[in-house]
Design a protein around this motif. Sequence first.
Motif, PDB file in Angstrom:
ATOM      1  N   ALA A   1       0.807  -1.219   0.000  1.00 18.45           N
ATOM      2  CA  ALA A   1       0.000   0.000   0.000  1.00 18.45           C
ATOM      3  C   ALA A   1       0.843   1.273   0.000  1.00 18.45           C
ATOM      4  O   ALA A   1       0.412   2.304  -0.515  1.00 18.45           O
TER       5      ALA A   1
ATOM      6  N   GLN B   1       4.599   4.102  -7.865  1.00 19.59           N
ATOM      7  CA  GLN B   1       3.511   3.794  -6.941  1.00 19.59           C
ATOM      8  C   GLN B   1       2.295   4.663  -7.231  1.00 19.59           C
ATOM      9  O   GLN B   1       1.148   4.189  -7.161  1.00 19.59           O
TER      10      GLN B   1
ATOM     11  N   LEU C   1      -1.583   3.169  -8.367  1.00 15.81           N
ATOM     12  CA  LEU C   1      -2.829   3.379  -7.632  1.00 15.81           C
ATOM     13  C   LEU C   1      -3.942   4.006  -8.474  1.00 15.81           C
ATOM     14  O   LEU C   1      -5.032   4.261  -7.951  1.00 15.81           O
TER      15      LEU C   1
ATOM     16  N   LYS D   1      -8.818  -1.146  -3.938  1.00 13.40           N
ATOM     17  CA  LYS D   1      -9.131  -0.155  -2.919  1.00 13.40           C
ATOM     18  C   LYS D   1     -10.547  -0.363  -2.412  1.00 13.40           C
ATOM     19  O   LYS D   1     -11.485  -0.534  -3.193  1.00 13.40           O
TER      20      LYS D   1
ATOM     21  N   TRP E   1      -6.079   0.051   1.000  1.00 13.18           N
ATOM     22  CA  TRP E   1      -5.497  -0.532  -0.200  1.00 13.18           C
ATOM     23  C   TRP E   1      -4.955  -1.924   0.115  1.00 13.18           C
ATOM     24  O   TRP E   1      -4.338  -2.138   1.167  1.00 13.18           O
TER      25      TRP E   1
END
Length: 395
Positions: free
Chosen positions: A301, A311, A315, A335, A340
């Motif tokens: 996460a 990253q 996401l 999510k 996450w």
Amino acid sequence: MDRNCVFARPVRLAAASVAAALLVVSCTPPDTARDSVTSPFSSPSPGVSAQDGLPDQMQTALQDRLDQVLERYGVPGAAAGVWLPGEGTWQAAAGTADVAGAVPVSHGMAWPLRSITKSYTVTLLLQLADQGLLSLDDAVGQYLDGVTNGDRITLRQLAEMSSGNADYTGEAFAAEYGQDPARLFTLQELNGFVLGEPAQFEPGTQRVYTNANTNLLGAVIEKVTGQPYSEVLSERILEPLQLRGTRYLTDTADWTQPHPTGYIEQEGEVEAQMENPSIFAAAGSLFSTLEDTRAWAEALATGALLDADTQEIRLAGAPLQAGPPYDQYALGIGKTGGWWGHNGEGVGFTSAAFHDPASGATIVVFMNESNVPDVHPADEAFRSFAEVLAANPGG
């Protein structure tokens, strides 16, 4: 049953029914739960809990929520943990790991991660992108021959489940698996069942969750590195994070005893399932412990193993048209609310591992029953635990 929901079935079924048995796919829980299964193993044992610092009221609430999920769905056993920085830890081992042997769940057991494995595989892909060894916008056909639309499907689309590629669990695989359910399949063999198969939809037009997407990425990783998937995994994730209780297993002879048995409820009774992790490969063949999975959920996460820009790219997600119960799915990560992480389900097991970057809290749940109609038991427990934390901010 919702046509978008594909659940595992017991391996004793005929080969024609095996195609649906191997998809690690789950569906959104309904608003109302089913009645508890009538079985001598339905009611959870009080379990064994380990606490360090969490307030008594929160510990009690978490244990109550776990017991409710186990009883509601007749799950034989579970291991669960909640880690809240600055407040403490709650861990529980409840119920029965193996019904026939009357083996209780214990804290150190290794559980099948099932599709949580996908988050590891996509992380490896992103690490290779960070090194400039590949681009997420590369076509999969640059690395693998014979993939339908391989000149148009990108590695990014495989990671986000928007490729449109067929899954491997069709008639050909079903026939071979049905002949010998104990056969150990290789990653290459599983991918072979996909090559040349008709696409489900045009690349990038939908998001439909399949194991084949991630297994193709596993083959790309092997092609780029020149190493077996298991070696790349060890060198790039397991060793740097010191995940000593996590292993990529394709043969149950290597599964540390004692370990849980997976179950599916049939006509009011839970039936043990034969474990053959080789049928999942890079999409679902990892096994791990509570503590290791906590460490992984946090690293996943927060992007601990990736460049910050990568990253951020990871996401960026959207809802799935078919697949597990996430609000949105990004690159090998889902999510739910502000959490996450990733879920897993298949052939007797469900799992959930999530981290909330805002609070630093982590939740991990393992359960040894799958195929509960329209319910993912481990995900339901995770959501329930998250509610307890939200109702008790700061402990």
